[in-house]
Motif scaffolding. Structure first.
Motif, PDB file in Angstrom:
ATOM      1  N   GLY A 154       1.205  -1.724   0.054  1.00 61.70           N
ATOM      2  CA  GLY A 154       0.021  -0.463  -0.145  1.00 61.70           C
ATOM      3  C   GLY A 154       1.049   1.415  -0.103  1.00 61.70           C
ATOM      4  O   GLY A 154       1.959   0.799  -0.047  1.00 61.70           O
ATOM      5  N   ILE A 155       0.414   2.584  -0.136  1.00 53.83           N
ATOM      6  CA  ILE A 155       1.088   3.417  -0.583  1.00 53.83           C
ATOM      7  C   ILE A 155       0.144   4.912  -0.126  1.00 53.83           C
ATOM      8  O   ILE A 155      -1.002   4.886  -0.054  1.00 53.83           O
ATOM      9  N   ARG A 178      -3.003   1.609  -7.304  1.00 54.24           N
ATOM     10  CA  ARG A 178      -2.303   1.585  -8.735  1.00 54.24           C
ATOM     11  C   ARG A 178      -1.357   0.679  -7.850  1.00 54.24           C
ATOM     12  O   ARG A 178      -0.473  -0.271  -9.032  1.00 54.24           O
ATOM     13  N   TYR A 179      -0.296   0.732  -7.040  1.00 53.65           N
ATOM     14  CA  TYR A 179       0.694   0.865  -6.696  1.00 53.65           C
ATOM     15  C   TYR A 179       0.865  -1.027  -6.046  1.00 53.65           C
ATOM     16  O   TYR A 179       1.805  -1.429  -5.227  1.00 53.65           O
ATOM     17  N   VAL A 180      -0.379  -1.285  -5.447  1.00 54.19           N
ATOM     18  CA  VAL A 180      -0.896  -2.162  -4.660  1.00 54.19           C
ATOM     19  C   VAL A 180       0.154  -3.740  -5.392  1.00 54.19           C
ATOM     20  O   VAL A 180      -0.616  -3.699  -6.794  1.00 54.19           O
ATOM     21  N   GLU A 208       5.246  -5.594 -13.433  1.00 55.03           N
ATOM     22  CA  GLU A 208       5.269  -5.304 -12.510  1.00 55.03           C
ATOM     23  C   GLU A 208       6.194  -3.780 -12.127  1.00 55.03           C
ATOM     24  O   GLU A 208       5.858  -3.697 -10.613  1.00 55.03           O
ATOM     25  N   HIS A 209       6.683  -2.915 -12.613  1.00 57.42           N
ATOM     26  CA  HIS A 209       7.097  -2.570 -12.480  1.00 57.42           C
ATOM     27  C   HIS A 209       6.710  -1.018 -12.631  1.00 57.42           C
ATOM     28  O   HIS A 209       7.358  -0.022 -13.156  1.00 57.42           O
ATOM     29  N   LYS A 210       5.657  -0.914 -13.262  1.00 54.07           N
ATOM     30  CA  LYS A 210       5.222   0.385 -14.236  1.00 54.07           C
ATOM     31  C   LYS A 210       3.522   0.890 -13.627  1.00 54.07           C
ATOM     32  O   LYS A 210       2.623  -0.563 -13.492  1.00 54.07           O
ATOM     33  N   VAL A 211       2.903   2.325 -13.618  1.00 51.16           N
ATOM     34  CA  VAL A 211       1.702   2.197 -13.786  1.00 51.16           C
ATOM     35  C   VAL A 211       1.124   3.242 -13.863  1.00 51.16           C
ATOM     36  O   VAL A 211       2.359   3.672 -14.399  1.00 51.16           O
ATOM     37  N   ASP A 212      -0.277   2.772 -14.285  1.00 49.40           N
ATOM     38  CA  ASP A 212      -0.639   3.788 -15.132  1.00 49.40           C
ATOM     39  C   ASP A 212      -0.619   5.773 -14.400  1.00 49.40           C
ATOM     40  O   ASP A 212      -0.409   5.818 -13.140  1.00 49.40           O
ATOM     41  N   GLY A 213      -0.387   6.678 -15.985  1.00 49.64           N
ATOM     42  CA  GLY A 213      -0.541   8.151 -14.922  1.00 49.64           C
ATOM     43  C   GLY A 213      -1.376   8.826 -14.683  1.00 49.64           C
ATOM     44  O   GLY A 213      -2.539   8.534 -14.762  1.00 49.64           O
ATOM     45  N   MET A 214      -1.296   9.674 -14.951  1.00 50.97           N
ATOM     46  CA  MET A 214      -2.186  10.747 -14.820  1.00 50.97           C
ATOM     47  C   MET A 214      -2.216  11.788 -15.957  1.00 50.97           C
ATOM     48  O   MET A 214      -1.165  13.161 -15.835  1.00 50.97           O
TER      49      MET A 214
END
Length: 251
Positions: A154-155, A178-180, A208-214
């Protein structure tokens, strides 16, 4: 009737003294309450990395303090992962924003340990603070790692002045979720952290090392990326030491 210059000066001086005393008295009365509010908010942010915002919102201040005292242990380490025991320093009192101005090897690094109720030895997550720069001002947060010391559990992210509807979205649960489950080390054991990508609407579930942006918040996203990589790097020695000890214990 026009007053003399002496009268005006004396009147202004007396009024200034009275206002100064009132402000000083107010600061002394409200100061402890303000510090309690700051400490409570910090505990909520730390807990937000391991339990839902809805659970925290449902708690009274006393319940937050009680839950924190029952489920969070803490320590302070240096950049080599060694615990700092001298000087009476505690994790809750380390000022991350103030230490941020120091060279990395001169800072104190708090570690918050989330454990089972009533059993500090039954660790569920390790929580680390983060601090960096967004588009307009400071950004910060807390990241929880599972006991494998690789998987993000979590974050929580916060900011001082990012743009509403754009960079300020880092505080939204949907963005943080998105980070979980993402990983901070690659298959070779190199710390790569997690990158928030430019743009929004792509599926990174297989990476495993990328998440969607904003959308419209690339600079804030880059600030989050830099913050994650930097602070996880500062804790890397501690993380790897804990990872090794966990692996040995599991044999």
């Amino acid at each position: 009737m026009r007053q003399s210059n002496t009268y005006v000066i004396v009147y202004s001086a007396v009024l200034t003294v009275i206002l100064g005393l009132l402000l000083s008295g107010s600061a002394q009365i409200l100061g402890p309450r303000q510090q309690e509010a700051i400490a409570l908010d910090k505990k909520k942010q730390i807990l937000g990395a391991v339990i839902s915002a809805e659970e925290i919102a449902a708690m009274t201040p006393d319940q937050v303090n009680e839950f924190y005292s029952k489920r969070i242990a803490s320590s302070v380490v240096d950049i080599n992962g060694q615990e700092i025991t001298e000087g009476g320093v505690t994790a809750e009192k380390v000022e991350i924003a103030k230490d941020y101005k120091k060279p990395a090897d001169q800072r104190a690094y708090p570690v918050f340990i989330y454990h089972a109720d009533g059993n500090p030895d039954d660790v569920e997550s390790y929580i680390f603070p983060l601090y960096g720069a967004g588009l307009w001002d400071a950004i910060w947060g807390y990241i929880a790692l599972d006991t494998d010391m690789n998987t993000i559990g979590g974050i929580t992210l916060a900011h001082a002045g990012e743009t509403p509807g754009l960079g300020a979205r880092i505080t939204e649960g949907e963005v943080q979720s998105r980070y979980v489950g993402k990983k901070i080390f690659d298959e070779s054991g190199e710390l790569v952290a997690v990158q928030m990508m430019k743009g929004e609407g792509k599926d990174y579930s297989s990476d495993e090392h990328k998440v969607d942006g904003m959308s419209g918040a690339t600079i804030t996203g880059n600030g989050v990326n830099n913050m994650l990589k930097a602070y996880l790097g500062h804790y890397e020695a501690y993380i790897k030491a804990k990872s090794s000890s966990t692996a040995v214990a599991g044999l």
